[in-house]
Design a protein around this motif. Structure first.
Motif, mmCIF file in Angstrom:
data_model
loop_
_atom_site.group_PDB
_atom_site.id
_atom_site.type_symbol
_atom_site.label_atom_id
_atom_site.label_comp_id
_atom_site.label_asym_id
_atom_site.label_seq_id
_atom_site.Cartn_x
_atom_site.Cartn_y
_atom_site.Cartn_z
ATOM 1 N N THR A 1 8.193 -6.609 7.987
ATOM 2 C CA THR A 1 7.147 -7.634 7.935
ATOM 3 C C THR A 1 5.956 -7.236 8.798
ATOM 4 O OG1 THR A 1 8.841 -9.339 7.597
ATOM 5 C CG2 THR A 1 6.661 -10.077 8.280
ATOM 6 N N GLN B 1 4.049 -4.457 7.094
ATOM 7 C CA GLN B 1 3.271 -4.997 5.972
ATOM 8 C C GLN B 1 1.978 -5.653 6.461
ATOM 9 O OE1 GLN B 1 5.695 -7.500 3.362
ATOM 10 N NE2 GLN B 1 7.433 -6.169 3.770
ATOM 11 N N ASN B 2 2.044 -6.346 7.602
ATOM 12 C CA ASN B 2 0.837 -6.959 8.166
ATOM 13 C C ASN B 2 -0.180 -5.897 8.572
ATOM 14 O OD1 ASN B 2 1.862 -9.568 7.859
ATOM 15 N ND2 ASN B 2 2.867 -9.524 9.860
ATOM 16 N N GLU B 3 0.309 -4.763 9.093
ATOM 17 C CA GLU B 3 -0.593 -3.663 9.434
ATOM 18 C C GLU B 3 -1.192 -3.032 8.180
ATOM 19 O OE1 GLU B 3 1.564 -0.929 11.811
ATOM 20 O OE2 GLU B 3 1.834 -2.320 13.485
ATOM 21 N N MET B 4 -0.394 -2.930 7.130
ATOM 22 C CA MET B 4 -0.867 -2.317 5.885
ATOM 23 C C MET B 4 -1.883 -3.195 5.161
ATOM 24 S SD MET B 4 2.690 -0.648 4.464
ATOM 25 C CE MET B 4 1.979 0.174 3.047
ATOM 26 N N LYS B 5 -1.869 -4.498 5.438
ATOM 27 C CA LYS B 5 -2.883 -5.363 4.837
ATOM 28 C C LYS B 5 -4.277 -5.030 5.354
ATOM 29 C CE LYS B 5 0.148 -9.317 3.972
ATOM 30 N NZ LYS B 5 0.494 -10.696 4.390
ATOM 31 N N LEU B 6 -4.351 -4.604 6.634
ATOM 32 C CA LEU B 6 -5.646 -4.230 7.206
ATOM 33 C C LEU B 6 -6.083 -2.850 6.731
ATOM 34 C CD1 LEU B 6 -4.961 -5.448 10.871
ATOM 35 C CD2 LEU B 6 -6.208 -6.665 9.071
ATOM 36 N N GLU B 7 -5.166 -1.885 6.819
ATOM 37 C CA GLU B 7 -5.485 -0.510 6.399
ATOM 38 C C GLU B 7 -4.190 0.226 6.090
ATOM 39 O OE1 GLU B 7 -8.036 3.382 7.947
ATOM 40 O OE2 GLU B 7 -7.704 1.652 9.245
ATOM 41 N N ILE B 8 -4.148 0.833 4.924
ATOM 42 C CA ILE B 8 -2.944 1.562 4.505
ATOM 43 C C ILE B 8 -3.054 3.006 4.992
ATOM 44 C CG2 ILE B 8 -1.555 2.325 2.555
ATOM 45 C CD1 ILE B 8 -2.595 -0.074 0.994
ATOM 46 N N VAL C 1 7.846 -4.483 -2.544
ATOM 47 C CA VAL C 1 6.652 -4.299 -1.698
ATOM 48 C C VAL C 1 6.103 -2.891 -1.844
ATOM 49 C CG1 VAL C 1 5.881 -4.165 0.701
ATOM 50 C CG2 VAL C 1 7.250 -6.104 -0.050
ATOM 51 N N TYR D 1 2.369 -1.857 -3.170
ATOM 52 C CA TYR D 1 1.393 -1.055 -2.420
ATOM 53 C C TYR D 1 1.043 0.242 -3.147
ATOM 54 C CZ TYR D 1 1.256 -3.980 1.728
ATOM 55 O OH TYR D 1 1.036 -5.018 2.597
ATOM 56 N N ILE E 1 -1.568 -0.767 -5.527
ATOM 57 C CA ILE E 1 -2.847 -0.985 -4.836
ATOM 58 C C ILE E 1 -3.523 0.349 -4.540
ATOM 59 C CG2 ILE E 1 -3.867 -1.783 -2.657
ATOM 60 C CD1 ILE E 1 -1.702 -4.007 -2.682
#
Length: 357
Positions: free
Chosen positions: A163, A166-173, A245, A249, A252
């Motif tokens: 989790t 995933q929060n970090e990946m929302k900002l930048e993958i 998930v 990604y 995306i």
């Protein structure tokens, strides 16, 4: 100065319900003994093999990281292999499972593992209640029960870590987050395989004649099977979520790549025109606007600005379409709400009219 040899074989006996570490020379032969061997060397495994007449194939099976849970009879002893969870933050896959060999021989029970194990540490630290070293079958089931509890705890930690990633990946993958997610996915696969292997062992233990359980132990085995089933379902659920998930990604990332390639194609098309013109007029051909003198610079600059405007408009046309679609959706939602309110008011008025009539 000679270095002191670190012996990883420890001897334990239970006195007044508490496990106490004892030297080999001070062991009471009338009491049952637990020999705990972890992170053992070749010399230590050879010593155990010679002293307790353990078959070499069984030793190699216990030290094999991929060995599955099972129970079988040896020459004068009973071998049980159980898979337990391990957490190593420095490893590429931080959560994994290893086999622990449990050997019952007369008045002695031996646990053997090629690495350090938190489950066996808890027994030595007297963190587990109602453990009887005099009842070896119950001792094995307690090890499996503690392994189930650790599996459940590590599964919750994996879920929390996924989790946060995933929060970090929302900002930048970034590649770092993707590698961490793949490591967690591998951990869940290892846990699922180990838990299913332990489930088969529990089913065999309740039917086998190699070890005998009393009525209390049979009820305890059934409770451990329930915990094992719960851990398997949780591992399967987290694996499905993590798999979904990762697929989302990957979609995306491919979508972002398509958008970048589209922009590069538009820029390439726009730049083809000036490239064609300069290459055409570079072949001993009179330049355009040559007769305008100084005003030629102004005309060429104007053409460049027009091309920049066209390129910018073509790049932002998708964004404008998206914004228009979003506005349409919002307006449609507002209109639907207004229509619903109007229909409700009409129904209320109809009910009032019916009451008056």
């Amino acid at each position: 100065m000679k270095k002191k040899e670190i012996i990883m074989i420890t001897y334990w006996q239970q006195i007044d319900g508490q496990f106490k570490k004892t030297k080999k020379s001070d062991l009471d032969k009338s009491l049952p003994t637990w020999i705990d061997a972890r992170t053992v060397t070749r010399d230590e495994t050879a010593l155990l093999q010679e002293e307790y007449n353990i078959e070499q194939d069984h030793i190699l099976d216990i030290l094999d990281p991929d060995e599955l849970s099972r129970m079988e009879e040896g020459e004068g002893y009973i071998l049980t292999i159980v898979r337990v969870p391990i957490y190593d933050p420095s490893a590429e896959t931080p959560y994994f499972a290893v086999p622990v060999g449990i050997i019952i021989q007369k008045n002695t029970i031996i646990t053997l593992c090629w690495t350090d194990c938190e489950v066996l540490k808890d027994f030595g630290a007297n963190r587990i209640k109602n453990v009887r070293l005099s009842d070896f079958p119950s001792f094995i089931v307690h090890i499996m029960n503690r392994a189930n509890l650790n599996f459940l705890r590590y599964l919750k930690e994996i879920n929390r870590r996924s989790t946060s990633i995933q929060n970090e990946m929302k900002l930048e993958i970034e590649n770092k987050e993707i590698i961490q997610m793949l490591g967690l996915e591998k951990s869940l696969v290892y846990f699922t395989t180990s838990l299913k292997s332990n489930r088969l062992l529990l089913q065999k233990m309740s039917k086998t004649r190699l070890i005998k359980f009393d009525e209390e132990d049979i009820d305890f085995v059934e409770g451990v099977e329930i915990d094992n089933r719960q851990a398997i379902e949780m591992a399967d659920t987290y694996s499905d979520i993590l798999f979904g998930v990762m697929n989302a990604y990957s979609s995306i990332i491919s979508n972002n790549l398509n958008v970048v390639m589209k922009k590069l194609a538009i820029i390439n098309l726009v730049m083809m025109v000036p490239t064609f013109i300069t290459s055409f007029f570079g072949m001993n051909y009179p330049l355009p606007f040559e007769s305008f003198g100084r005003f030629a610079v102004v005309i060429v600059s104007g053409i460049c600005f027009v091309s920049i405007f066209l390129a910018n408009w073509m790049l932002n046309i998708d964004k404008n379409n998206l914004n228009i679609r979003r506005l349409k959706i919002r307006t449609n939602k507002k209109q639907r709400k207004i229509v619903r309110k109007q229909t409700r008011e009409i129904k209320k008025q109809e009910k009032m009219l019916q009451k008056i009539k």
